[in-house]
Motif scaffolding. Sequence first.
Motif, short mmCIF file in Angstrom:
data_model
loop_
_atom_site.label_atom_id
_atom_site.label_comp_id
_atom_site.label_asym_id
_atom_site.label_seq_id
_atom_site.Cartn_x
_atom_site.Cartn_y
_atom_site.Cartn_z
N VAL A 17 -4.58 2.65 -0.46
CA VAL A 17 -4.51 2.83 -1.72
C VAL A 17 -2.91 2.30 -2.28
CG1 VAL A 17 -4.47 4.22 -3.67
CG2 VAL A 17 -6.08 4.64 -1.84
N SER A 19 -8.25 2.16 -11.34
CA SER A 19 -7.73 0.79 -10.95
C SER A 19 -7.74 0.10 -12.26
CB SER A 19 -8.78 -0.05 -9.95
OG SER A 19 -8.29 -1.31 -9.84
N TYR A 23 -7.18 -0.63 -4.51
CA TYR A 23 -7.60 0.19 -3.27
C TYR A 23 -8.54 -1.02 -2.32
CZ TYR A 23 -11.81 0.67 -6.00
OH TYR A 23 -13.24 0.47 -6.53
N TRP A 43 -4.08 1.28 -10.27
CA TRP A 43 -4.20 1.52 -8.82
C TRP A 43 -4.93 0.13 -8.21
CZ3 TRP A 43 -5.68 6.80 -6.40
CH2 TRP A 43 -4.87 7.70 -7.05
N ALA A 50 -9.64 4.77 2.75
CA ALA A 50 -9.10 3.86 1.94
C ALA A 50 -7.57 3.52 1.86
CB ALA A 50 -9.38 4.23 0.43
N TRP A 89 0.71 -0.98 -0.10
CA TRP A 89 -0.07 -0.06 -0.03
C TRP A 89 0.78 1.32 -0.11
CZ3 TRP A 89 -4.66 -1.23 -1.21
CH2 TRP A 89 -5.01 -2.56 -0.95
N LEU A 138 -12.43 5.65 -8.45
CA LEU A 138 -11.32 4.65 -8.16
C LEU A 138 -11.49 3.35 -8.99
CD1 LEU A 138 -11.87 5.03 -4.30
CD2 LEU A 138 -10.11 5.85 -5.64
#
Length: 110
Positions: free
Chosen positions: A62, A36, A43, A41, A60, A6, A32
């Motif tokens: 992330v 992703s 999360y 990304w 979150a 993370w 989000l």
Amino acid sequence: MYLQEWSYFCTFTYDDKKHTEDTFKKKLSNCLKHLSSRKGWKYAGVWERSPQNNRLHFHALVYVPNNDLEFIEVKDYSTKTHKMQTTYQNKYFLDKFGRNDFNEINQHTI
């Protein structure tokens, strides 16, 4: 040892001038998801209400590949600690949703 690395612990809170509770949930979730699938990304998060005023926000964890984010330093007063605080916010999320706080996670201290 760990299944996922993370980058940040984040809190997103909406600006009443930009969103209602419903539009905030839908648009942040959609944003989000796109980050992703398009930018790699990852999360994991949870919706929560603040105890003082029952305001909806999103916490979150992330992962951002290459930590490719720019931040602005924001100094304001914390009603929780009754002191001045410095937070780091991303302009994209600030313009699109409202307040956001990004706290970098140091993997070596976990």
